[in-house]
Every structure is written in C-alpha cells, then in structure tokens.
Design a protein around this motif. Sequence first.
Motif, PDB file in Angstrom:
ATOM      1  N   ALA A 260      32.727  37.677  34.025  1.00  9.85           N
ATOM      2  CA  ALA A 260      33.363  37.751  35.341  1.00  9.85           C
ATOM      3  C   ALA A 260      33.817  39.173  35.622  1.00  9.85           C
ATOM      4  N   ILE A 261      33.871  39.510  36.910  1.00  8.29           N
ATOM      5  CA  ILE A 261      34.420  40.795  37.352  1.00  8.29           C
ATOM      6  C   ILE A 261      35.448  40.501  38.431  1.00  8.29           C
ATOM      7  N   ILE A 262      36.636  41.062  38.293  1.00  8.86           N
ATOM      8  CA  ILE A 262      37.692  40.848  39.290  1.00  8.86           C
ATOM      9  C   ILE A 262      37.337  41.639  40.545  1.00  8.86           C
ATOM     10  N   TYR A 263      37.428  40.970  41.704  1.00  4.73           N
ATOM     11  CA  TYR A 263      37.148  41.701  42.945  1.00  4.73           C
ATOM     12  C   TYR A 263      38.333  41.726  43.897  1.00  4.73           C
ATOM     13  N   ASP A 264      39.388  40.966  43.602  1.00  2.97           N
ATOM     14  CA  ASP A 264      40.591  41.014  44.438  1.00  2.97           C
ATOM     15  C   ASP A 264      41.731  40.327  43.698  1.00  2.97           C
ATOM     16  N   THR A 265      42.966  40.639  44.094  1.00  3.46           N
ATOM     17  CA  THR A 265      44.139  40.034  43.482  1.00  3.46           C
ATOM     18  C   THR A 265      45.022  39.427  44.551  1.00  3.46           C
ATOM     19  N   CYS A 266      45.790  38.417  44.175  1.00  6.19           N
ATOM     20  CA  CYS A 266      46.711  37.750  45.093  1.00  6.19           C
ATOM     21  C   CYS A 266      48.143  38.004  44.643  1.00  6.19           C
TER      22      CYS A 266
ATOM     23  N   GLU B 176      46.818  31.752  33.673  1.00 11.89           N
ATOM     24  CA  GLU B 176      45.631  31.766  32.818  1.00 11.89           C
ATOM     25  C   GLU B 176      45.269  33.166  32.348  1.00 11.89           C
ATOM     26  N   HIS B 177      46.161  34.131  32.616  1.00 16.88           N
ATOM     27  CA  HIS B 177      45.981  35.473  32.060  1.00 16.88           C
ATOM     28  C   HIS B 177      47.366  36.061  31.830  1.00 16.88           C
ATOM     29  N   PHE B 178      47.518  36.790  30.743  1.00 16.71           N
ATOM     30  CA  PHE B 178      48.830  37.323  30.382  1.00 16.71           C
ATOM     31  C   PHE B 178      48.924  38.828  30.592  1.00 16.71           C
ATOM     32  N   GLU B 179      47.842  39.467  30.890  1.00 17.54           N
ATOM     33  CA  GLU B 179      47.856  40.900  31.150  1.00 17.54           C
ATOM     34  C   GLU B 179      47.304  41.143  32.550  1.00 17.54           C
ATOM     35  N   TYR B 180      47.812  42.177  33.214  1.00 19.41           N
ATOM     36  CA  TYR B 180      47.287  42.489  34.543  1.00 19.41           C
ATOM     37  C   TYR B 180      45.866  43.033  34.414  1.00 19.41           C
ATOM     38  N   ILE B 181      44.974  42.497  35.201  1.00 18.46           N
ATOM     39  CA  ILE B 181      43.579  42.936  35.184  1.00 18.46           C
ATOM     40  C   ILE B 181      43.267  43.530  36.547  1.00 18.46           C
ATOM     41  N   HIS B 182      42.817  44.762  36.565  1.00 18.55           N
ATOM     42  CA  HIS B 182      42.592  45.479  37.812  1.00 18.55           C
ATOM     43  C   HIS B 182      41.251  45.091  38.449  1.00 18.55           C
ATOM     44  N   PRO B 183      41.177  45.169  39.780  1.00 23.51           N
ATOM     45  CA  PRO B 183      39.884  44.953  40.440  1.00 23.51           C
ATOM     46  C   PRO B 183      38.823  45.869  39.854  1.00 23.51           C
ATOM     47  N   GLY B 184      37.637  45.302  39.628  1.00 28.28           N
ATOM     48  CA  GLY B 184      36.539  46.059  39.055  1.00 28.28           C
ATOM     49  C   GLY B 184      36.378  45.857  37.563  1.00 28.28           C
ATOM     50  N   GLU B 185      37.410  45.346  36.905  1.00 28.24           N
ATOM     51  CA  GLU B 185      37.327  45.154  35.448  1.00 28.24           C
ATOM     52  C   GLU B 185      36.448  43.954  35.099  1.00 28.24           C
TER      53      GLU B 185
END
Length: 278
Positions: free
Chosen positions: A152-158, A179-188
């Motif tokens: 998966a690739i993150i494309y946006d955050t809420c 379902e995630h414990f660390e901040y994941i930036h868009p594009g990662e």
Amino acid sequence: MILIGEYNNLKVSKKVDFGYYLEDEFGEEVLLPNSALNDKSVEEGDKLKVFVYRDSKDRIISTLKTPELTVGNIGHLEVVGQSPIGAFANFGLERDAFIPIKEQAFKLKVGKKYLFYMYLDKTDRLALTTRLDKYLETPEPDKFKVSDEVDAIIYDTCTNGTLNVAIDKKYRGLILGNEHFEYIHPGEEVKVRVKKIYDDGTLGVTTRKKRLDEKDVLTEKILQHLRENGGFMAFNDKSSPEDIKKTFSTSKNYFKIALGGLMRQKLITQDKEGTRLL
C-alpha cells in the motif's frame, strides 16, 4: 488520431536531419527526434510504438523511451521542483509533469515520492493530481481476502488519524487510526494486512501483524530495550498508554500481554519503578 500522453502505433514516413516523422493511418504526423530514439535503429516504413507528449518548447513530439506514467493511470513519482503556481514530478522523460497548486491535497516536498494520477489539462499538456479518490478502483470479488498481505501507498490523511491508501497503486483502501501506531506520511510505502472488506469493496487494512506475530515482535523489542538500558526500563503494566505508544509503537493492551509472557518465562520482574531483566 494521434493521442497525447499515450502510446501510439505509428509508421515511419520520412527521415530528416533532426529525426523522423511518423504518421497514423489518417496521415497525421508527429516528430520522433534523434534524441528520443533510445539507441534503436529506425528505417522508413517501420511501424513503431511511441509515447507522444509536448516537449519543453510545447511542441508535440514522440519518443521510444518509456515513461513511468501515462494518461489515465496512477504512478509513484518523485517531486523534483517547485514554482509559485505548482510543482513538477519526474516521470522518466526530458520534460517533467506539472502538478497545479489546486491539485495538491497537501504540501509536496522536493525529493519525496507521492502517488499521482496523470491527466491532460485543457491545453493538452500532461498534468498530475494527488486527489485520487475518484480514480481508484474497487477490486473484483474474491481478488483479496482477509489476512492477505499487500502493498500500500498512503495518498491522503484524515484528521481522525485514518490514512487513505492505494493498494497495488490501483485499489481503494484505508488504515483506521487504531490500526497504526506511527505517523505515516503521504507517499510512503507500507506492507499491510487485509483486516476487513467493506460492503463497497474498500479494503480495511492494518500495519499491525497478526496477534501472535505482533506479540513475538514486541517481546523481542522489550528485551532489546532492557538490554540496551542496563537491564532496566521505567515502564511496567501501569505505564500510560501514551508513553508506551511513543516508545514501543504499540497499545497498552499488547504491551501488558507481552510483559505477562516474559514474567511467566521468569525473564523479567516488575515493581512500582519499572521492569527489570532477570
């Protein structure tokens, strides 16, 4: 009709000093410059599959080089420049693709890669957008099942912590805040596991491992932390969820389960100050 931003099958009609002219079945021509031959030997009458786009001088040209993205598709591209009206991403050809300010759902950083959808703007120039919702697909039934591991690739955050993701750069998915414990930036890019398939086909995925696997990983992380800190840590099963999450990237519940397992194995002991390695 020659299509800009796409592959075209064209015939070599004539050679000139600076390249070759190619034509479609209706006689419409486009230039294939010598610089775009990609070391291929070309003769008049050959049929070639070429990508057509506008060069830096806004001329419609063709190339035998392979772009990383074509019109109507989604790709993971690096941002290579900024301007007052937008940004630019490298898609593998001499001219970079433009991302207008209004098509940026978040601030883009030079040197970082993001997911983009490529389209033709009103002037027939290649352009990109980070606003992917309407371009992502719903997978056909049975393509994915719960517990599948996917890319998966993150494309946006809420604002509530949910991450919108594209599965295989194609299908719509989301990672809920818990379902995630660390901040994941868009594009990662992340490896995730399918946890739920919603009624509309959206994939609910998680960065967390299966419970047994996650316990094993966390147990080793706790032991490593103890070893690196002289056999003591100021954490126990009474520690705050926020402190546990910050240090171990897990929930308090999982942390307590891992500590309990280590105590049963007589590897640690706890007191009001924290935890000690035996």
